[in-house]
Design a protein around this motif. Structure first.
Motif, short mmCIF file in Angstrom:
data_model
loop_
_atom_site.label_atom_id
_atom_site.label_comp_id
_atom_site.label_asym_id
_atom_site.label_seq_id
_atom_site.Cartn_x
_atom_site.Cartn_y
_atom_site.Cartn_z
N THR A 1 2.18 -4.94 -0.94
CA THR A 1 0.86 -5.19 -1.49
C THR A 1 -0.24 -4.40 -0.79
OG1 THR A 1 1.54 -7.41 -2.14
CG2 THR A 1 -0.82 -6.98 -2.07
N GLN B 1 0.93 -0.35 0.04
CA GLN B 1 1.27 0.38 -1.18
C GLN B 1 2.56 1.20 -1.05
OE1 GLN B 1 -1.36 0.52 -4.21
NE2 GLN B 1 -1.13 -1.42 -3.15
N TRP C 1 -1.66 -4.78 -7.02
CA TRP C 1 -1.43 -3.93 -5.85
C TRP C 1 0.06 -3.82 -5.52
CZ3 TRP C 1 -5.71 -5.36 -1.71
CH2 TRP C 1 -6.97 -5.20 -2.30
N SER D 1 6.19 -2.48 -4.86
CA SER D 1 5.60 -1.93 -3.64
C SER D 1 5.04 -3.04 -2.77
CB SER D 1 4.48 -0.93 -3.98
OG SER D 1 3.35 -1.60 -4.51
N TYR E 1 6.18 1.33 -9.33
CA TYR E 1 6.58 2.41 -8.45
C TYR E 1 8.10 2.50 -8.47
CZ TYR E 1 2.06 3.25 -6.12
OH TYR E 1 0.77 3.60 -5.83
N HIS F 1 -4.26 -1.20 -13.79
CA HIS F 1 -4.47 -2.12 -12.68
C HIS F 1 -5.50 -3.19 -13.02
CE1 HIS F 1 -1.87 -0.78 -9.48
NE2 HIS F 1 -2.20 0.48 -9.72
N SER G 1 -7.43 5.61 -7.55
CA SER G 1 -7.26 4.20 -7.22
C SER G 1 -8.05 3.32 -8.18
CB SER G 1 -7.74 3.92 -5.78
OG SER G 1 -9.13 4.18 -5.66
N HIS H 1 2.33 -3.52 -7.71
CA HIS H 1 2.97 -2.74 -8.78
C HIS H 1 4.18 -3.47 -9.37
CE1 HIS H 1 0.62 0.32 -6.57
NE2 HIS H 1 0.45 0.84 -7.77
#
Length: 269
Positions: A209, A212, A201, A207, A232, A188, A147, A203
């Motif tokens: 937020t 995820q 978050w 995704s 993603y 990130h 992460s 992506h």
């Protein structure tokens, strides 16, 4: 002004023109701007250049742009923390993370109609102005999630899946997967700096937020071609095995431009 003629009266690409197109390419218009002082130097006298208020403020990145050679060298600074790792494990994981970020973030981009070769150089820096990264090893066969919330006070976590060897996965594949994950998690920091939580978050919109989870509207992995390192994909629509992800993933051009926009810039003719 068309990209094909984005030069000054002497047919040179200038920092001012580069900045104008860089801002435009990542949708960061200079409505809210500050005047950046450049020079004096061998490249010219003191001059003022308009940049977005948020541009070039990241302490963990520095871009050296050579307009003549058409190269951009980007130094990115990460504080790789050893914590409880043994010396050999720390050296190995740090080396793999560096290799992964360099591999997936080095590419070529076009700014103002000019093609640049971009090399990203990850460097360890034991300092508060570097991206803090905890290097960790997952010893069990269960997958340990890496992460990077990119929030002040919370370190990124790059996890090496050592326990996957118990499931029969070769060490070489585990190494390559760690390189890919390290490159993604590093990204990130860029997305958070440029677009905040929704971009990072979320992506890039693929995704939800907070949870995820992949959005139902998100497409599956592309059947051919490049895979966006920072998005993603919906595996139920089309999946890609780890070998495909390792081989085809790359930081897309807009995200490399976001990295340059975030970083300090040194301009060379």
């Amino acid at each position: 002004m068309e990209a094909a003629v984005a030069k000054d009266k002497n047919n040179n690409l200038t920092l001012k023109i580069f900045e104008e197109y860089l801002h435009k390419d990542i949708d960061k218009p200079t409505v809210n701007f500050r005047m950046r002082t450049v020079g004096p130097s061998r490249q010219g006298p003191i001059r003022k250049i308009k940049v977005h208020n948020g541009a070039h403020g990241a302490t963990w990145a520095k871009s050296i742009i050579n307009s003549s050679l058409r190269t951009i060298s980007i130094n990115v600074f990460l504080n790789f923390k050893k914590n409880n790792l043994r010396d050999g494990d720390y050296k190995k994981l740090k080396g793999l993370a560096v290799d992964g970020i360099k591999k997936y973030w080095s590419n070529s981009i076009t700014v103002a109609g000019v093609r640049f070769n971009v090399i990203v150089n990850p460097l360890h820096k034991n300092s508060a102005d570097a991206i803090p990264v905890d290097l960790e090893i997952e010893e069990t066969p269960d997958y340990g999630r890496s992460s990077n919330p990119s929030i002040l006070g919370i370190d990124a976590s790059f996890k090496y899946q050592k326990g996957s060897r118990k499931a029969g996965i070769p060490e070489e594949m585990i190494n390559e997967e760690f390189k890919l994950v390290s490159a993604h998690e590093f990204g990130h920091s860029i997305l958070m700096y440029v677009g905040g939580i929704s971009l990072s978050w979320g992506h890039k919109g693929s995704s939800n937020t907070l949870l995820q989870s992949v959005k139902s509207s998100t497409p599956g992995y592309p059947k051919k071609g490049k895979i966006d390192l920072m998005r993603y994909y919906n595996e139920t629509k089309n999946n890609a095995d780890m070998k495909q992800r390792i081989t085809n993933s790359i930081a897309f051009e807009i995200d490399i431009k976001r990295l340059i926009w975030s970083s300090e810039i040194v301009w060379k003719k």
